[in-house]
Design an enzyme around this catalytic site. Structure first.
Site, mmCIF file in Angstrom:
data_model
loop_
_atom_site.group_PDB
_atom_site.id
_atom_site.type_symbol
_atom_site.label_atom_id
_atom_site.label_comp_id
_atom_site.label_asym_id
_atom_site.label_seq_id
_atom_site.Cartn_x
_atom_site.Cartn_y
_atom_site.Cartn_z
ATOM 1 N N ASN A 11 -18.893 -13.750 32.416
ATOM 2 C CA ASN A 11 -19.268 -11.648 32.316
ATOM 3 C C ASN A 11 -20.593 -11.400 32.745
ATOM 4 O O ASN A 11 -21.638 -12.179 31.768
ATOM 5 C CB ASN A 11 -18.758 -11.025 30.581
ATOM 6 C CG ASN A 11 -19.171 -10.415 30.056
ATOM 7 O OD1 ASN A 11 -19.587 -9.004 30.882
ATOM 8 N ND2 ASN A 11 -19.301 -10.054 28.937
ATOM 9 N N TRP A 12 -20.937 -10.988 32.917
ATOM 10 C CA TRP A 12 -22.188 -10.159 33.823
ATOM 11 C C TRP A 12 -22.848 -9.704 33.269
ATOM 12 O O TRP A 12 -23.847 -9.441 33.596
ATOM 13 C CB TRP A 12 -22.307 -10.078 35.770
ATOM 14 C CG TRP A 12 -21.136 -10.877 36.492
ATOM 15 C CD1 TRP A 12 -21.098 -11.913 36.287
ATOM 16 C CD2 TRP A 12 -21.001 -10.833 38.224
ATOM 17 N NE1 TRP A 12 -21.146 -13.120 37.732
ATOM 18 C CE2 TRP A 12 -20.456 -11.513 38.442
ATOM 19 C CE3 TRP A 12 -21.659 -9.226 37.921
ATOM 20 C CZ2 TRP A 12 -20.641 -12.041 40.049
ATOM 21 C CZ3 TRP A 12 -21.480 -9.438 40.238
ATOM 22 C CH2 TRP A 12 -20.762 -10.260 40.630
ATOM 23 N N LYS A 13 -22.034 -9.262 32.380
ATOM 24 C CA LYS A 13 -22.816 -8.279 31.399
ATOM 25 C C LYS A 13 -23.559 -6.939 32.382
ATOM 26 O O LYS A 13 -23.159 -7.191 33.470
ATOM 27 C CB LYS A 13 -23.617 -8.467 30.987
ATOM 28 C CG LYS A 13 -23.772 -9.203 29.662
ATOM 29 C CD LYS A 13 -24.137 -9.867 28.720
ATOM 30 C CE LYS A 13 -22.990 -11.368 27.859
ATOM 31 N NZ LYS A 13 -24.052 -11.698 27.217
ATOM 32 N N HIS A 97 -16.169 -6.493 23.864
ATOM 33 C CA HIS A 97 -16.959 -7.247 24.042
ATOM 34 C C HIS A 97 -17.880 -6.723 22.224
ATOM 35 O O HIS A 97 -18.183 -5.795 22.056
ATOM 36 C CB HIS A 97 -17.668 -7.308 24.907
ATOM 37 C CG HIS A 97 -18.857 -8.365 25.083
ATOM 38 N ND1 HIS A 97 -20.045 -8.304 24.492
ATOM 39 C CD2 HIS A 97 -19.102 -9.842 25.164
ATOM 40 C CE1 HIS A 97 -20.618 -9.896 25.279
ATOM 41 N NE2 HIS A 97 -19.990 -10.526 25.290
ATOM 42 N N GLU A 99 -20.831 -6.817 22.583
ATOM 43 C CA GLU A 99 -22.274 -5.888 22.441
ATOM 44 C C GLU A 99 -21.585 -4.190 22.603
ATOM 45 O O GLU A 99 -22.103 -2.901 22.363
ATOM 46 C CB GLU A 99 -22.569 -6.174 24.056
ATOM 47 C CG GLU A 99 -24.021 -7.269 23.756
ATOM 48 C CD GLU A 99 -23.935 -8.191 24.655
ATOM 49 O OE1 GLU A 99 -23.810 -7.770 26.029
ATOM 50 O OE2 GLU A 99 -24.305 -10.172 24.925
ATOM 51 N N GLU A 169 -15.850 -15.403 20.338
ATOM 52 C CA GLU A 169 -17.431 -15.332 20.819
ATOM 53 C C GLU A 169 -17.907 -15.365 19.585
ATOM 54 O O GLU A 169 -18.267 -13.803 18.875
ATOM 55 C CB GLU A 169 -17.382 -14.032 22.065
ATOM 56 C CG GLU A 169 -17.328 -14.506 22.975
ATOM 57 C CD GLU A 169 -17.797 -13.955 24.073
ATOM 58 O OE1 GLU A 169 -17.955 -14.239 24.902
ATOM 59 O OE2 GLU A 169 -18.641 -12.072 23.943
ATOM 60 N N GLY A 175 -25.624 -15.782 24.258
ATOM 61 C CA GLY A 175 -27.605 -15.931 24.962
ATOM 62 C C GLY A 175 -28.533 -15.899 23.977
ATOM 63 O O GLY A 175 -29.496 -15.608 23.786
ATOM 64 N N SER A 214 -23.455 -18.792 25.387
ATOM 65 C CA SER A 214 -24.235 -20.402 25.123
ATOM 66 C C SER A 214 -23.587 -21.098 26.004
ATOM 67 O O SER A 214 -23.512 -22.477 26.250
ATOM 68 C CB SER A 214 -25.280 -21.010 24.604
ATOM 69 O OG SER A 214 -25.627 -19.605 23.416
ATOM 70 N N GLY A 235 -21.349 -15.925 30.035
ATOM 71 C CA GLY A 235 -22.423 -14.536 29.546
ATOM 72 C C GLY A 235 -23.247 -15.581 30.928
ATOM 73 O O GLY A 235 -23.247 -15.011 32.191
HETATM 74 P P1 13P Z 1 -24.121 -16.219 27.031
HETATM 75 O O1 13P Z 1 -23.047 -17.255 27.874
HETATM 76 O O2 13P Z 1 -24.813 -15.234 28.100
HETATM 77 O O3 13P Z 1 -24.238 -17.071 25.869
HETATM 78 O O4 13P Z 1 -22.987 -14.480 26.201
HETATM 79 C C1 13P Z 1 -21.586 -14.860 26.329
HETATM 80 C C2 13P Z 1 -20.563 -13.716 26.786
HETATM 81 O O5 13P Z 1 -20.882 -12.622 25.262
HETATM 82 C C3 13P Z 1 -19.693 -13.663 27.377
HETATM 83 O O6 13P Z 1 -18.924 -12.883 27.120
#
Ligand code: 13P
Length: 257
Positions: A11-13, A97, A99, A169, A175, A214, A235
Site C-alpha cells: 500500500n503506497w498511500k 484503511h 487512515e 492492521e 507506520g 510495520s 506500507g
Molecule cells: P506500515 O507498513 O508503514 O506500518 O503501514 C501499514 C499499512 O497501513 C498498510 O496498509
C-alpha cells in the site's frame, strides 16, 4: 502459513508520481518474476493506476486502488467509482484503511456497501480492520474487530465472502515500527477468521486474512509463518522494490516449506 495462496500487497498511500511508479515497477518485476506461489499486488494512487496496469500487464503483479465511492456515479466531487476502476482493468481495491476511517470519515455503513459494490464490479476488496492502542489496552480488541468485520460483511452472501480478503492492521502498529508480536498477530487474525466462520462457515477456509503494520524484510518471515496469517499488507517497506521484493521472497520460502 496455510494452504491458501499467500498474498503480499504493498500500500503506497500518497506516495509516488507516475514517473516514480514506473521506476519502482521496473525494479520490482524482475524480482518477483518467479514468485509463482504468491499473489502480489501494489495499491497505488489513482493517478498512477493506468500506468501501473499497463506496465504490469502479463506479469504476476496486480494493481489495486486505495479507496472508492460506493455509488456508480453522482455529485461526489473528488471521488472515484467502481466502474471507473474496472474500466482501467484495476484488479481490486483497499477498503476501510484506518487512515480513510480516521481522516476521511469512512464509516462501517458505507464500507458494507463499498465491499458489495466492489465485488459486483469484479474488483477484489481488501477490507481493513484493527484496533487503536487505547482499545487494546482496555481489552476491547475483539469487540472492535467483531464490530468491523460483522458490519463490513453484512451485505454479502456466503459465496461473496469467500472472495474477500481482510487485513488486520492494528492502528498502533501502522507506520510506527512497533510491530505486533507473533502472538498478538496470530490471535487477532485467528479471531477474524472465526468471525468469518460465524457468518459463512464455507468461507472461513478460503477467505484470506492478512497482517499489516510495520511489516519489513526483517520481521516478515516470522509473521508470514504464523498459522492463520495468509500474507501481509505492507506500507512503508513497499515503497522500495528491494525491500518489497524481500517480503515477497519470504512468502515464497514459507509457501515452499
Ligand atoms: P506500515 O507498513 O508503514 O506500518 O503501514 C501499514 C499499512 O497501513 C498498510 O496498509
Amino acid at each position: 502459513m496455510s494452504s491458501r495462496t499467500p498474498f503480499i500487497a504493498g500500500n503506497w498511500k500518497m506516495h509516488k508520481t507516475v514517473a516514480e511508479a514506473e521506476q519502482f515497477i521496473a525494479g520490482l518485476l524482475p524480482r518477483v518474476y518467479s514468485a509463482d506461489a504468491v499473489d502480489v499486488a501494489i495499491c497505488v494512487p489513482f493517478t498512477a493506476l493506468q500506468a501501473m496496469v499497463d506496465s504490469t500487464r502479463g506479469s504476476r503483479v496486480e494493481v489495486f486502488a486505495q479507496t472508492m465511492h460506493e455509488a456508480a456515479k453522482g455529485a461526489f466531487t473528488g471521488e472515484v467509482s467502481a466502474p471507473m476502476l474496472s474500466e482501467l482493468d484495476v484488479h481490486g481495491v483497499v477498503l476501510g484503511h484506518s487512515e480513510r476511517r480516521q481522516y476521511f470519515g469512512e464509516t462501517d455503513k458505507a464500507l458494507a456497501q463499498k465491499v458489495l459494490v466492489a465485488l459486483d464490479a469484479g474488483l477484489k476488496p481488501i477490507l481493513c480492520v484493527g484496533e487503536t492502542e487505547d482499545e487494546r489496552e482496555r481489552g476491547d480488541t475483539e469487540r472492535k474487530l467483531r464490530h468491523q468485520v460483522q458490519e463490513g460483511l453484512e451485505r454479502l452472501s456466503p459465496e461473496q465472502i469467500t472472495e474477500i480478503t481482510i487485513a488486520y492492521e492494528p492502528i498502533w502498529a501502522i507506520g510506527t515500527g512497533k510491530v505486533a508480536t507473533p502472538e498478538q498477530a496470530q490471535d487477532a487474525v485467528a479471531f477474524v477468521r472465526a468471525l468469518i466462520k460465524d457468518k459463512a462457515p464455507e468461507a472461513a477456509p478460503v477467505a484470506r486474512v492478512l497482517y499489516g503494520g510495520s511489516v519489513s524484510p526483517d520481521n516478515a518471515a516470522e509473521l508470514l509463518a504464523l498459522p492463520d496469517v495468509d500474507g501481509a499488507l505492507v506500507g512503508g517497506a513497499s515503497l522500495d522494490p528491494e525491500s518489497f521484493g524481500k517480503i515477497v521472497d519470504a512468502a515464497v520460502h514459507i509457501a515452499a516449506s
